[in-house]
Design an enzyme around this catalytic site. Sequence first.
Site, PDB file in Angstrom:
ATOM      1  N   ASN A  60      34.873  40.599  44.845  1.00 52.66           N
ATOM      2  CA  ASN A  60      35.049  41.952  44.296  1.00 52.66           C
ATOM      3  C   ASN A  60      33.939  42.180  43.280  1.00 52.66           C
ATOM      4  O   ASN A  60      33.981  41.628  42.186  1.00 52.66           O
ATOM      5  CB  ASN A  60      36.437  42.040  43.635  1.00 52.66           C
ATOM      6  CG  ASN A  60      36.647  43.337  42.865  1.00 52.66           C
ATOM      7  OD1 ASN A  60      35.874  44.278  42.989  1.00 52.66           O
ATOM      8  ND2 ASN A  60      37.715  43.367  42.075  1.00 52.66           N
ATOM      9  N   TRP A  61      32.957  43.007  43.683  1.00 49.79           N
ATOM     10  CA  TRP A  61      31.814  43.228  42.787  1.00 49.79           C
ATOM     11  C   TRP A  61      32.148  44.200  41.655  1.00 49.79           C
ATOM     12  O   TRP A  61      31.349  44.366  40.737  1.00 49.79           O
ATOM     13  CB  TRP A  61      30.621  43.756  43.597  1.00 49.79           C
ATOM     14  CG  TRP A  61      29.869  42.680  44.331  1.00 49.79           C
ATOM     15  CD1 TRP A  61      30.247  41.379  44.509  1.00 49.79           C
ATOM     16  CD2 TRP A  61      28.589  42.814  44.979  1.00 49.79           C
ATOM     17  NE1 TRP A  61      29.294  40.693  45.229  1.00 49.79           N
ATOM     18  CE2 TRP A  61      28.260  41.560  45.540  1.00 49.79           C
ATOM     19  CE3 TRP A  61      27.700  43.882  45.145  1.00 49.79           C
ATOM     20  CZ2 TRP A  61      27.070  41.343  46.245  1.00 49.79           C
ATOM     21  CZ3 TRP A  61      26.521  43.658  45.858  1.00 49.79           C
ATOM     22  CH2 TRP A  61      26.216  42.407  46.395  1.00 49.79           C
ATOM     23  N   LYS A  62      33.297  44.877  41.736  1.00 48.96           N
ATOM     24  CA  LYS A  62      33.664  45.867  40.709  1.00 48.96           C
ATOM     25  C   LYS A  62      32.519  46.876  40.557  1.00 48.96           C
ATOM     26  O   LYS A  62      31.860  47.195  41.536  1.00 48.96           O
ATOM     27  CB  LYS A  62      34.037  45.169  39.399  1.00 48.96           C
ATOM     28  CG  LYS A  62      35.072  44.059  39.638  1.00 48.96           C
ATOM     29  CD  LYS A  62      35.663  43.489  38.396  1.00 48.96           C
ATOM     30  CE  LYS A  62      36.700  42.421  38.771  1.00 48.96           C
ATOM     31  NZ  LYS A  62      37.384  41.865  37.619  1.00 48.96           N
ATOM     32  N   HIS A 117      44.423  46.921  42.081  1.00 48.53           N
ATOM     33  CA  HIS A 117      43.825  45.965  41.138  1.00 48.53           C
ATOM     34  C   HIS A 117      44.285  46.320  39.724  1.00 48.53           C
ATOM     35  O   HIS A 117      44.447  47.495  39.394  1.00 48.53           O
ATOM     36  CB  HIS A 117      42.305  46.017  41.249  1.00 48.53           C
ATOM     37  CG  HIS A 117      41.630  44.921  40.495  1.00 48.53           C
ATOM     38  ND1 HIS A 117      41.481  44.950  39.130  1.00 48.53           N
ATOM     39  CD2 HIS A 117      41.093  43.750  40.914  1.00 48.53           C
ATOM     40  CE1 HIS A 117      40.878  43.842  38.745  1.00 48.53           C
ATOM     41  NE2 HIS A 117      40.626  43.096  39.801  1.00 48.53           N
ATOM     42  N   GLU A 175      42.776  46.514  37.069  1.00 51.66           N
ATOM     43  CA  GLU A 175      41.876  47.454  36.375  1.00 51.66           C
ATOM     44  C   GLU A 175      42.139  48.889  36.812  1.00 51.66           C
ATOM     45  O   GLU A 175      42.022  49.825  36.018  1.00 51.66           O
ATOM     46  CB  GLU A 175      40.412  47.024  36.604  1.00 51.66           C
ATOM     47  CG  GLU A 175      40.098  45.748  35.820  1.00 51.66           C
ATOM     48  CD  GLU A 175      38.993  44.886  36.401  1.00 51.66           C
ATOM     49  OE1 GLU A 175      38.251  45.349  37.284  1.00 51.66           O
ATOM     50  OE2 GLU A 175      38.890  43.712  35.973  1.00 51.66           O
ATOM     51  N   GLU A 206      46.882  38.053  40.767  1.00 54.41           N
ATOM     52  CA  GLU A 206      45.840  38.060  39.746  1.00 54.41           C
ATOM     53  C   GLU A 206      46.468  38.253  38.367  1.00 54.41           C
ATOM     54  O   GLU A 206      46.717  39.392  37.946  1.00 54.41           O
ATOM     55  CB  GLU A 206      44.845  39.187  40.011  1.00 54.41           C
ATOM     56  CG  GLU A 206      44.106  39.044  41.323  1.00 54.41           C
ATOM     57  CD  GLU A 206      42.744  39.707  41.255  1.00 54.41           C
ATOM     58  OE1 GLU A 206      41.765  39.038  41.587  1.00 54.41           O
ATOM     59  OE2 GLU A 206      42.656  40.873  40.841  1.00 54.41           O
ATOM     60  N   GLY A 255      38.316  37.732  34.364  1.00 55.96           N
ATOM     61  CA  GLY A 255      37.096  37.882  33.578  1.00 55.96           C
ATOM     62  C   GLY A 255      37.128  37.175  32.238  1.00 55.96           C
ATOM     63  O   GLY A 255      36.271  37.417  31.387  1.00 55.96           O
ATOM     64  N   SER A 291      39.173  34.379  37.330  1.00 55.63           N
ATOM     65  CA  SER A 291      38.283  33.303  36.875  1.00 55.63           C
ATOM     66  C   SER A 291      38.149  32.146  37.868  1.00 55.63           C
ATOM     67  O   SER A 291      38.025  30.987  37.464  1.00 55.63           O
ATOM     68  CB  SER A 291      38.720  32.800  35.495  1.00 55.63           C
ATOM     69  OG  SER A 291      38.627  33.850  34.535  1.00 55.63           O
ATOM     70  N   GLY A 325      35.902  37.786  41.262  1.00 58.62           N
ATOM     71  CA  GLY A 325      35.131  38.853  40.628  1.00 58.62           C
ATOM     72  C   GLY A 325      33.749  38.369  40.248  1.00 58.62           C
ATOM     73  O   GLY A 325      32.833  38.316  41.072  1.00 58.62           O
ATOM     74  N   GLY A 326      33.589  37.995  38.981  1.00 59.87           N
ATOM     75  CA  GLY A 326      32.277  37.647  38.448  1.00 59.87           C
ATOM     76  C   GLY A 326      31.486  36.666  39.292  1.00 59.87           C
ATOM     77  O   GLY A 326      30.277  36.844  39.498  1.00 59.87           O
TER      78      GLY A 326
HETATM   79  P1  PGA Z   1      37.149  37.399  37.856  1.00 57.79           P
HETATM   80  O1  PGA Z   1      37.830  38.704  38.474  1.00 57.79           O
HETATM   81  O2  PGA Z   1      36.923  36.449  38.998  1.00 57.79           O
HETATM   82  O3  PGA Z   1      35.846  37.906  37.264  1.00 57.79           O
HETATM   83  O4  PGA Z   1      38.085  36.845  36.850  1.00 57.79           O
HETATM   84  C1  PGA Z   1      38.800  38.597  39.485  1.00 57.79           C
HETATM   85  C2  PGA Z   1      39.255  39.960  39.934  1.00 57.79           C
HETATM   86  O5  PGA Z   1      39.431  40.840  39.089  1.00 57.79           O
HETATM   87  O6  PGA Z   1      39.438  40.178  41.143  1.00 57.79           O
END
Ligand code: PGA
Length: 247
Positions: free
Chosen positions: A8-10, A92, A94, A162, A168, A207, A228-229
């Site tokens: 997930n590149w956000k 998600h 977010e 999650e 993050g 993470s 994500g990251g």
């Molecule tokens: P992260 O994000 O790997 O940067 O913690 C995961 C996500 O939000 O899908």
Amino acid sequence: MRKLAAGNWKMNGTAASLAEVQALIAAHPAPGCEMLLCPPATLIAQANWAARGSILALGGQDCHAKASGAHTGDLSAAMLKDAGAAYVILGHSERRADHGETDALVHAKAEAAVAAGLVPVVCVGETEAQRDAGETLAVIGAQLDGSVPAASTAATLVLAYEPVWAIGTGRTPTLEQIAEVHAFLRDRLTARIGAEAAGVRLLYGGSVKPSNATEIFAVPHVDGALVGGASLKAADFGAIVAALSAA
Ligand code: PGA
């Protein structure tokens, strides 16, 4: 069940980032798991072109619940599909936090996604305050019941756990905590959709990185990851893909 490594590149990435897509494909032409990247919607068509002939699947990060209409700035599931997406992340944390998305809205979006031929990756997870209050299973159970369409099958649903406090932050739950939640999700999903639940991929997200992927993938009922990251760099995501392939 074919396990799934999803990135997930956000809100990260421009055309220059397509080099990472190409590097990922070049390094992992035939992984032992399914490989999915969800870049910003602006890049799906270009990433799909870059991934042509490879096993890499593309996905969106959100879609509207309606098929079309007067919804300025929104994208329908059919538009994502048209651009080359096969999946869409929905609910998600977010989106839930930044845009006030409710379980009912996520449910409607998931139905729209399936109707358009996309597989929704529905996200659930507790905040740190909810975990500290001992509410984790109650919270994610309610999110699952409210967000997952009852008609879901193993082919039309991926579920991601999650924990909000692990996204993050570099912090992850203990393996015991992940095991507890994933076993609970399998049972709760069985109660909601029946025997099909056995084949639904349950992803862990929050993470995940090359250094912890192998131990997380050894946890029962962890069928992949939502990353994500660490999905932004082909080398890191590729290492996670390799760990899942070996699990
Ligand atoms: P992260 O994000 O790997 O940067 O913690 C995961 C996500 O939000 O899908």
